[in-house]
Design a protein around this motif. Structure first.
Motif: not given
Length: 311
Positions: A55-56, A59, A62-63
């Motif tokens: 999950l991290v 993220l 995506l960032g």
């Protein structure tokens, strides 16, 4: 006419309706299948770290993608950017000059040559720091073969009873003259002992040498050295007549400083190759010092004096 009665007045018992089938009763709570929530919780606890890491990571990606989408692409480097980077690098660590590189390339092959008369007192005077004592007795030589074969000027060693040479590492040896070319004021010496790591100079022909080419003269002016002086080729195929009446031809004229003691030393181009042997300076006065005109024998002539093939 009598109407038929709508309902019976009979007192006979009515026929009882058939009893309805009883609805299936729910099983007791104790016999219902249990949801296996415990197994799901255990699996979630076991796989929690990888799930959180995934999950991290998602993220972060995506960032980063969003950042790239929002940020403009870097501008391509221009020639000015490269020039600025080179200037910055050179300011921090400047490169040695072309003269310094040429000097370092030939220095291990340059020797000090001293002509000795045989008398201890006379020999001491000849190698003293008196400039007048170095006019003819002290000169320079160039190792052209690593067996100890050295080129120098004939006027440096002519008339000497003994000749001593000092190599790059301080090694000293007696030397004998094994060849001469008087028409070019050249002598060939052979050292009796040599250093273990003796290096012969790199030589090149003068066919592509032009006025204006940069050169370095290396030698022992007045016994001081080895010394380097820089200048340019001033002319080619020059002639020179010595005070003794000797006439030299096909000389390289140069303006690098040369004085008594430079005789026999190499004239070197910026690629570290020897193109001539310094042999004379022009001075109409009586001082015998440099006024801006020096002469060198082309290396083709000098190599021929040692029996080497022409370039």
């Amino acid at each position: 006419m009598k109407k038929a009665p709508l309902y019976s007045r009979s007192r006979r018992p009515a026929v009882a309706p058939a009893p309805a089938e009883p609805a299936p009763s729910s099983p007791p709570a104790s016999s219902r299948p249990k949801l296996r929530l415990g197994r799901w919780r255990a699996a979630a606890r076991r796989h929690a770290p990888p799930l959180w890491a995934a999950l991290v990571t998602a993220l972060v990606l995506l960032g980063a993608a969003g950042q790239r989408a929002l940020s403009p692409p870097p501008a391509p480097l221009s020639q000015q950017d490269f020039d600025a980077a080179v200037r910055h690098s050179l300011e921090k660590e400047p490169l040695p000059s072309a003269y310094a590189r040429a000097y370092e390339a030939v220095r291990p092959s340059v020797v000090r040559v001293v002509g000795l008369g045989g008398d201890a007192n006379e020999d001491s005077a000849r190698v003293s720091d008196d400039p007048k004592a170095h006019t003819r007795s002290t000169g320079t030589g160039l190792v052209i073969i690593d067996n100890g074969t050295i080129l120098t000027n004939l006027h440096v060693v002519i008339g000497a009873k003994r000749v001593k040479v000092t190599f790059f590492d301080g090694h000293e040896s007696e030397a004998s003259m094994v060849g001469a070319q008087p028409e070019n004021d050249l002598a060939v010496l052979r050292a009796k002992s040599i250093p273990d790591d003796l290096v012969a100079a790199t030589m090149r022909g003068t066919g592509d040498l032009l006025p204006g080419d940069e050169v370095v003269a290396i030698g022992f002016p007045f016994g001081i050295g080895p010394s380097a002086s820089g200048g340019v080729v001033s002319g080619l195929r020059r002639q020179f007549r010595s005070p003794e009446g000797e006439r030299l031809t096909n000389l390289i004229q140069f303006d690098a400083a040369a004085n008594p003691g430079n005789s026999g030393g190499p004239l070197v181009t910026m690629d570290g190759s020897v193109v001539g042997i310094v042999t004379a300076i022009l001075n109409p006065g009586e001082q015998g010092t440099f006024i801006g005109i020096g002469f060198a024998v082309p290396i083709e002539n000098a190599a021929a004096a040692a029996g080497m093939p022409p370039f």
